[in-house]
Design an enzyme around this catalytic site. Structure first.
Site, short mmCIF file in Angstrom:
data_model
loop_
_atom_site.label_atom_id
_atom_site.label_comp_id
_atom_site.label_asym_id
_atom_site.label_seq_id
_atom_site.Cartn_x
_atom_site.Cartn_y
_atom_site.Cartn_z
N CYS A 25 0.81 -1.22 0.00
CA CYS A 25 0.00 0.00 0.00
C CYS A 25 0.84 1.27 0.00
O CYS A 25 0.45 2.28 -0.60
CB CYS A 25 -0.97 0.01 1.18
SG CYS A 25 -0.19 -0.19 2.81
N HIS A 81 -1.67 0.50 7.24
CA HIS A 81 -2.27 0.79 5.94
C HIS A 81 -1.90 2.22 5.56
O HIS A 81 -1.54 3.03 6.43
CB HIS A 81 -3.80 0.63 6.00
CG HIS A 81 -4.45 0.68 4.64
ND1 HIS A 81 -4.02 -0.08 3.58
CD2 HIS A 81 -5.50 1.41 4.17
CE1 HIS A 81 -4.77 0.16 2.52
NE2 HIS A 81 -5.67 1.07 2.85
N ASP A 99 -8.11 5.56 -1.62
CA ASP A 99 -7.67 4.29 -1.05
C ASP A 99 -7.86 3.21 -2.11
O ASP A 99 -8.98 2.74 -2.35
CB ASP A 99 -8.48 3.95 0.21
CG ASP A 99 -8.02 2.66 0.88
OD1 ASP A 99 -7.12 1.99 0.34
OD2 ASP A 99 -8.57 2.32 1.94
#
Length: 221
Positions: A25, A81, A99
């Protein structure tokens, strides 16, 4: 439920233009920000973009509506994250969340993302509370580096297939400092009495740490 405005904003967006490798991520968001800049969806230098690392001392954070989940509600317990938040000068929503690992609309107003993906009203144990490290994108572009060592097990084997492009190296030649961004402790949370939060975000390599994302961004409007 996403608002009509957010749906309209993303209706013509080709999500495939953004690099995305599952479980990487931080790299996904790094290149997302770069792409938003080059495609004129953001300021050319990324002045309206902020990178947010989400984690805690336990390295267990619950997030909902995640593509990696096998549950109907999309719940995943990540060790950390990373998302991007864009400041919008015009429009009904001053901040939008990007996202790439979420099943929600892209981008989504910050309030909608918080209520659906973070769910602060959902009662969880204090040890699972989410903390947020916010860094101004232009600063991250200069300093961030990852050689992906965190994705190898003790035998040196990949725990998830790495991206097919070269690892990110910082401008000063640093090869890996991801852990500096991932390490987020309750004691790091800013206090108006001890830190100028706006100055920290726009000048410090590691930005500032908050425990309430929406409240934090009202400080830097």
């Amino acid at each position: 439920m996403a608002s009509t405005a957010s749906t309209v904003e993303s209706s013509d967006l080709d999500v495939s233009q953004f690099r995305h490798t599952p479980f990487y991520c931080e790299e996904n968001v790094y290149f997302l920000c770069k792409k938003l800049c080059t495609n004129r969806l953001a300021d050319a230098e990324g002045a309206d973009l902020f990178v947010v690392f989400i984690s805690n001392e336990k390295k267990q954070i619950p997030l909902w509506h995640q593509k990696a989940s096998k549950r109907a509600d999309g719940l995943v317990l990540w060790d950390y994250h990373v998302i991007c938040i864009q400041r919008k000068i015009e429009g009904e929503f001053p901040f939008l969340v990007w996202d790439l690992d979420s099943t929600l609309h892209l981008p989504l107003p910050l309030g909608s993302y918080v209520s659906q993906a973070i769910r602060p009203s959902f009662q969880i144990s204090p040890e699972y509370q989410r903390l947020f490290r916010i860094i101004h994108a232009p600063i991250l572009f200069r300093h961030f580096a990852s050689d992906r060592r965190h994705m190898k097990d003790s035998n040196g084997n990949w725990m998830a297939k790495p991206p097919d492009y070269e690892a990110i190296v910082a401008e000063d030649g640093t090869m890996h400092n991801l852990y500096e961004y991932m390490e987020i402790k309750t004691g790091d949370v800013y206090s108006n009495k001890t830190i100028d939060v706006k100055d920290a975000v726009f000048s410090q390599k590691l930005g500032a740490v908050a425990n309430n994302l929406e409240e934090f961004f009202t400080q830097i409007l």
